[in-house]
Design a protein around this motif. Structure first.
Motif, PDB file in Angstrom:
ATOM      1  N   GLU A   1       4.987   0.512 -17.660  1.00  0.00           N
ATOM      2  CA  GLU A   1       3.694   0.521 -18.356  1.00  0.00           C
ATOM      3  C   GLU A   1       2.669   1.373 -17.614  1.00  0.00           C
ATOM      4  O   GLU A   1       1.851   2.056 -18.233  1.00  0.00           O
ATOM      5  CB  GLU A   1       3.166  -0.903 -18.522  1.00  0.00           C
ATOM      6  CG  GLU A   1       4.048  -1.821 -19.359  1.00  0.00           C
ATOM      7  CD  GLU A   1       5.172  -2.466 -18.546  1.00  0.00           C
ATOM      8  OE1 GLU A   1       5.304  -2.158 -17.330  1.00  0.00           O
ATOM      9  OE2 GLU A   1       5.929  -3.260 -19.136  1.00  0.00           O
ATOM     10  N   GLY A   2       2.730   1.316 -16.291  1.00  0.00           N
ATOM     11  CA  GLY A   2       1.816   2.125 -15.500  1.00  0.00           C
ATOM     12  C   GLY A   2       2.046   3.621 -15.691  1.00  0.00           C
ATOM     13  O   GLY A   2       1.099   4.415 -15.708  1.00  0.00           O
TER      14      GLY A   2
ATOM     15  N   ILE B   1       3.134   4.979 -18.421  1.00  0.00           N
ATOM     16  CA  ILE B   1       2.610   5.315 -19.749  1.00  0.00           C
ATOM     17  C   ILE B   1       1.085   5.426 -19.715  1.00  0.00           C
ATOM     18  O   ILE B   1       0.493   6.349 -20.293  1.00  0.00           O
ATOM     19  CB  ILE B   1       3.043   4.262 -20.782  1.00  0.00           C
ATOM     20  CG1 ILE B   1       4.575   4.239 -20.910  1.00  0.00           C
ATOM     21  CG2 ILE B   1       2.400   4.540 -22.134  1.00  0.00           C
ATOM     22  CD1 ILE B   1       5.179   5.564 -21.285  1.00  0.00           C
ATOM     23  N   ILE B   2       0.443   4.500 -19.017  1.00  0.00           N
ATOM     24  CA  ILE B   2      -1.027   4.550 -18.902  1.00  0.00           C
ATOM     25  C   ILE B   2      -1.450   5.842 -18.218  1.00  0.00           C
ATOM     26  O   ILE B   2      -2.389   6.521 -18.647  1.00  0.00           O
ATOM     27  CB  ILE B   2      -1.540   3.320 -18.132  1.00  0.00           C
ATOM     28  CG1 ILE B   2      -1.337   2.060 -18.981  1.00  0.00           C
ATOM     29  CG2 ILE B   2      -3.013   3.485 -17.764  1.00  0.00           C
ATOM     30  CD1 ILE B   2      -1.578   0.763 -18.222  1.00  0.00           C
TER      31      ILE B   2
END
Length: 283
Positions: A184-185, A187-188
């Protein structure tokens, strides 16, 4: 006495130099970014600030109206943007070129050859009888193969694929996922990252490759093949000399030394040197 102004303006900064008729540089100046496509008014302010700083450094009893200028500017390859800026400049004469053209003239002078400009982005150019032809340089999202941004993007893509089990893991890929605190990091980061943010990973990629990291080696090999394809496309006749320019360019000059050993040359000068030479009518 004639005075000549060369300007090298890009997305990060704008550099200017003033020379006399013999080519002796009398003063230099620097200011902020000068991409005339994305922010023409800010670019004009920074161009004039850099030119004024060069004038002051030269200690000349002269004004902008005494300078014959060639300006290599990001965005000047868009004719409408170049025409607008030319009308707004106060120099005795103003000729706008893309920053790629002045880099080629600086690296090759009047000689035929190929220049691989590899930094955060990339563009490849061939000069033949003074005419410059380019390949790439359309931005890292769809182009700029072999540039730092594409290298960083590629290694983060590989990290995400390895996390999902779609490609082999490596120490570098595992570390990138851990540092991002999971996929997720990544993607952020990707949603807000600038080209320079991606390119900041280049030293790490080359460092990991030197330690035998398979993923880093693969990313570099793909970029090396893309760079070679562009150079070969531009090598339409014979084996013209090749100059590698930029921080990433120097890295790939080493990578491609065996393939192009007899053709690789050190650049004659910088992009700013090229702008000054054009202002003086030498190239």
């Amino acid at each position: 006495m004639a005075f000549f102004l060369g300007v090298d303006g890009g997305g990060t900064n704008c550099r200017a130099a003033i020379a006399d008729g013999d080519g002796v540089v009398l003063g230099r100046g620097e200011a902020g970014s000068a991409n005339i496509m994305t922010d023409p008014e800010k670019s004009r302010v920074n161009i004039l600030a850099a030119a004024d700083a060069a004038l002051r450094a030269a200690g000349l009893d002269a004004s902008f109206g005494d300078l014959d200028a060639v300006l290599g500017l990001a965005g000047a390859n868009v004719p409408a943007a170049a025409r607008r800026m030319e009308r707004d400049l106060p120099f005795a004469s103003s000729r706008l070129e893309s920053d790629v053209v002045i880099a080629v003239k600086g690296a090759l002078g009047a000689e035929d050859g190929i220049v691989a400009l590899l930094g955060t982005g990339s563009v490849f150019a061939a000069q033949e009888e003074g005419i410059v032809r380019t390949v790439g340089g359309w931005g890292f999202r769809l182009s700029d193969l072999g540039g730092g941004a594409r290298l960083g993007q590629a290694v983060l893509e590989a990290a995400l694929l390895a996390h999902d089990g779609l490609r082999p893991r490596s120490a570098l890929l595992d570390a990138l996922v851990i540092e991002a605190k999971g996929p997720e990091g990544l993607i952020i980061f990707a949603h807000s990252a600038s080209p320079a943010d991606y390119a900041a990973l280049v030293p790490r990629i080359f460092g990991a490759a030197a330690m035998g990291d398979g993923a880093a080696i693969e990313v570099i090999a793909k970029a090396r093949d893309d760079i070679a394809a562009a150079i070969d496309l531009l090598s339409v006749e014979g084996d013209p000399p090749i100059c590698f320019v930029g921080g990433v360019g120097r890295l790939f000059a080493e990578q491609l030394a065996r393939r192009y050993a007899a053709r690789i040359r050190e650049p004659k000068g910088t992009a700013l040197d090229g702008a000054l030479a054009m202002a003086r009518g030498l190239v």
